[in-house]
Scaffold this motif. Sequence first.
Motif, short mmCIF file in Angstrom:
data_model
loop_
_atom_site.label_atom_id
_atom_site.label_comp_id
_atom_site.label_asym_id
_atom_site.label_seq_id
_atom_site.Cartn_x
_atom_site.Cartn_y
_atom_site.Cartn_z
N LYS A 1 0.82 -1.21 0.00
CA LYS A 1 0.00 0.00 0.00
C LYS A 1 0.86 1.26 0.00
N ASP A 2 2.01 1.19 0.66
CA ASP A 2 2.91 2.34 0.71
C ASP A 2 3.61 2.56 -0.62
N LYS A 3 4.16 1.48 -1.19
CA LYS A 3 4.96 1.60 -2.40
C LYS A 3 4.10 1.74 -3.66
N CYS A 4 2.92 1.14 -3.66
CA CYS A 4 2.10 1.12 -4.88
C CYS A 4 0.92 2.08 -4.80
N ALA A 5 0.85 2.86 -3.73
CA ALA A 5 -0.18 3.90 -3.60
C ALA A 5 -1.59 3.33 -3.77
N ASP A 6 -1.85 2.21 -3.10
CA ASP A 6 -3.18 1.61 -3.13
C ASP A 6 -3.75 1.66 -1.73
N TYR A 7 -5.06 1.78 -1.62
CA TYR A 7 -5.69 1.87 -0.31
C TYR A 7 -6.23 0.52 0.16
N THR A 8 -6.20 -0.48 -0.71
CA THR A 8 -6.70 -1.80 -0.34
C THR A 8 -5.57 -2.82 -0.34
N ASP A 9 -5.76 -3.89 0.43
CA ASP A 9 -4.77 -4.96 0.44
C ASP A 9 -4.74 -5.65 -0.92
N PRO A 10 -3.58 -6.17 -1.31
CA PRO A 10 -3.51 -6.91 -2.58
C PRO A 10 -4.19 -8.27 -2.43
N LEU A 11 -4.48 -8.90 -3.56
CA LEU A 11 -5.05 -10.25 -3.52
C LEU A 11 -4.00 -11.26 -3.07
N CYS A 12 -2.77 -11.06 -3.52
CA CYS A 12 -1.70 -11.98 -3.13
C CYS A 12 -0.35 -11.33 -3.37
N HIS A 13 0.68 -11.93 -2.80
CA HIS A 13 2.04 -11.46 -3.04
C HIS A 13 2.91 -12.64 -3.44
N MET A 14 3.99 -12.35 -4.13
CA MET A 14 4.98 -13.35 -4.52
C MET A 14 6.35 -12.84 -4.10
N HIS A 15 6.97 -13.52 -3.18
CA HIS A 15 8.30 -13.15 -2.68
C HIS A 15 9.30 -14.13 -3.28
N VAL A 16 10.15 -13.64 -4.18
CA VAL A 16 10.99 -14.52 -4.99
C VAL A 16 12.46 -14.25 -4.71
N HIS A 17 13.21 -15.34 -4.51
CA HIS A 17 14.67 -15.25 -4.51
C HIS A 17 15.16 -16.24 -5.55
N ASN A 18 15.76 -15.72 -6.61
CA ASN A 18 16.18 -16.57 -7.72
C ASN A 18 17.69 -16.57 -7.84
N GLU A 19 18.27 -17.76 -7.88
CA GLU A 19 19.70 -17.90 -8.10
C GLU A 19 19.91 -18.76 -9.33
N GLY A 20 20.90 -18.41 -10.10
CA GLY A 20 21.16 -19.16 -11.32
C GLY A 20 22.04 -18.35 -12.23
N THR A 21 21.72 -18.36 -13.52
CA THR A 21 22.48 -17.58 -14.48
C THR A 21 22.47 -16.11 -14.10
N ILE A 22 21.34 -15.66 -13.61
CA ILE A 22 21.24 -14.30 -13.07
C ILE A 22 20.49 -14.37 -11.74
N THR A 23 21.01 -13.68 -10.75
CA THR A 23 20.43 -13.70 -9.41
C THR A 23 19.59 -12.44 -9.20
N TYR A 24 18.41 -12.63 -8.64
CA TYR A 24 17.58 -11.47 -8.34
C TYR A 24 16.60 -11.81 -7.23
N ASP A 25 16.12 -10.78 -6.57
CA ASP A 25 15.01 -10.88 -5.62
C ASP A 25 13.85 -10.08 -6.19
N ALA A 26 12.66 -10.53 -5.92
CA ALA A 26 11.48 -9.81 -6.41
C ALA A 26 10.38 -9.88 -5.37
N LEU A 27 9.63 -8.82 -5.28
CA LEU A 27 8.43 -8.77 -4.45
C LEU A 27 7.31 -8.29 -5.36
N LEU A 28 6.40 -9.20 -5.69
CA LEU A 28 5.37 -8.94 -6.68
C LEU A 28 3.99 -9.04 -6.04
N TYR A 29 3.07 -8.20 -6.52
CA TYR A 29 1.73 -8.17 -5.95
C TYR A 29 0.68 -8.18 -7.07
N VAL A 30 -0.43 -8.89 -6.81
CA VAL A 30 -1.61 -8.81 -7.67
C VAL A 30 -2.64 -7.95 -6.94
#
Length: 643
Positions: free
Chosen positions: A272-301
């Motif tokens: 709600k703080d980062k995406c300027a929404d007043y309602t809770d998201p339906l779901c979140h995806m917290h990703v830590h990926n290691e491999g050819t390229i490493t990244y972290d992601a925090l995704l929301y629907v």
Amino acid sequence: MVLRHLSSMAMEQKQFQAESKRLMDMMIHSIYTHKEIFLRELISNASDAIDKLYFRSLTDDSVGMNKSDFQITLAVDKDARTLTITDNGIGMTKEELEQHLGTIADSGSLQFKNENNLSDDSQIIGQFGVGFYSAFMVAKRVTVKSLAFGEAQAYVWQSEGVEGYTIDTCDKDTVGTEITLELLDDVEPDENGNGGENYSEFLDQYRLQSLVKRYSDYIRFPIKMDMTRSRKKEDSDEYEDYTETVTLNSMVPLWHKNKNEISEEEYNSFYKDKCADYTDPLCHMHVHNEGTITYDALLYVPSHAPFNYYSKDYEKGLQLYANGVLIMDRCEDLLPDYFSFVKGLVDSEDLSLNISREMLQHDAQLRQIARSIERTIKNELKRMMKNDREKYEKFYQAFGLQLKYGIYQDYGMHKDLLQDLLLFPSSKDGKLTSLQEYIDRMPEGQDKIYYAAGESIQRIELLPQTEQVKDKGYEILYFTENVDEFAARMMQSYQDKPFQSVLDSKLDLESEEEKKALEEKQESSKEMLEAIQKALDGKVGSVKLSGRLKSHPVCLSSEGELSMEMAKTLNAMPGGEGEKIKANTVLELNPDHPIYQKLMTLSTEDTDKLDDYAKLLYDQALLIAGMPIEDPVAFSNRICSLM
């Protein structure tokens, strides 16, 4: 205190190389899109310097500092119009000042990583060596005082831009680097309000606080600044100012924490703080990926579509970070259009940054992350559909249309990815059903997926063409959105079961005996059918007897790839004011309805009245199909005449 033009005999006047002059001029005026970026660049450089000394402290006790001792400070002097960024990192020797600041695009951070065989886990941010010069976008003079670790003498580097720089000795008691920017004078806009520049904004403590929060919130060392506050005096209604040292950054990114340490409330609050929404998201995806390229992601629907989501004004994209430093506020390349509803961020240690941190060096890295994110989103949506159908249907009501567009776009390239996520209303119980659920319920002998397109479920259920299909015990999917039939044509089939419109003239559900009897009656009615087609004067491609109609006298069907609903949609699109697109339609008559015998009689006894009947039946078929009739007045007069 800001160092003015130095006059010491020991001062060395240096010139930037010609190539460096051109690069600096281009960088100041072209490379960075926002002047505020300079603060991000200088803070990132300060963080690099601290990282180097912290790394050394792990093996060298003489450093005498713990991680908690390191910090970056900002200081403002409004009277002198200066902004100072100070770190207690490793500092620079005279040679390093010459090398790293006197030669544009020489990166001390990259050299440090290479010399020490460091992985990207070291979080050294600056690797290209140009970010420092972004300071000249806002400053008329930049002064750098630095004392390198292990050295007794400090040095000062000073420059007013492309004309060159000076290096001299100076006094500095503590290890580290202090960068002072003398800001440019403000520029008033012209009479039309154009061309103004407000450099004084970078002397405002709250503006600086917001920039740190935006770009450097996750620098892992504290960024501190003395801020002036106001409070009520004791036993008085008067207020007094006081100074408070404030830490401006949060330091630890939420996405770097272990999932089991983060509550659902924390995830939702962050969204709600980062995406300027007043309602809770339906779901979140917290990703830590290691491999050819490493990244972290925090995704929301999100739980609902933004007001402008299905308009050209909507801007998709995820925030892109490199080692916790914001690089792009909206990176479109990380999300395909069909998943453009997803909000959140990606943070990678492996991104190769070019010249400025706004420009990425290798598109291949982004494509690799994007493909991984695409799989993550698809898997999460499938999991939601299976385990929380109510929540998935809420998502689908908001964003299902975008998935269908995704199938239709790019000539069906993405159908295999998206088709399992689709839902359609069904004749079974009116509820939404997936294609897999439809297949699982198919009775033995059914080899096609039947659908009917129309404005609404209620209109579709009244279509005469649905009677025969339902009598066979076959389920019908209801296509009520304009894109549905286009998407089905792109998919062509699902699990080797072709899509079949019940409004197609070649539905072919009659038995062999029924087909033979219909062919015989068609032959005996040939003259009457030809007379009706002639009366309709090209409005239909053909007129024939139908084996699908039960209680209704007439219906319209279509032949070929373009259905009536598809033509209707195309004609309603912007720019469709010219010649209308027409489907190849067939007028079907029910040979078991009393109207058939009337038509046969009129074909031999009153051909003029047969013409009126033909036009009336055609208009009736149009209305049943939900299509507009060409001449409502003539239709009304014809009814009155026949009555």
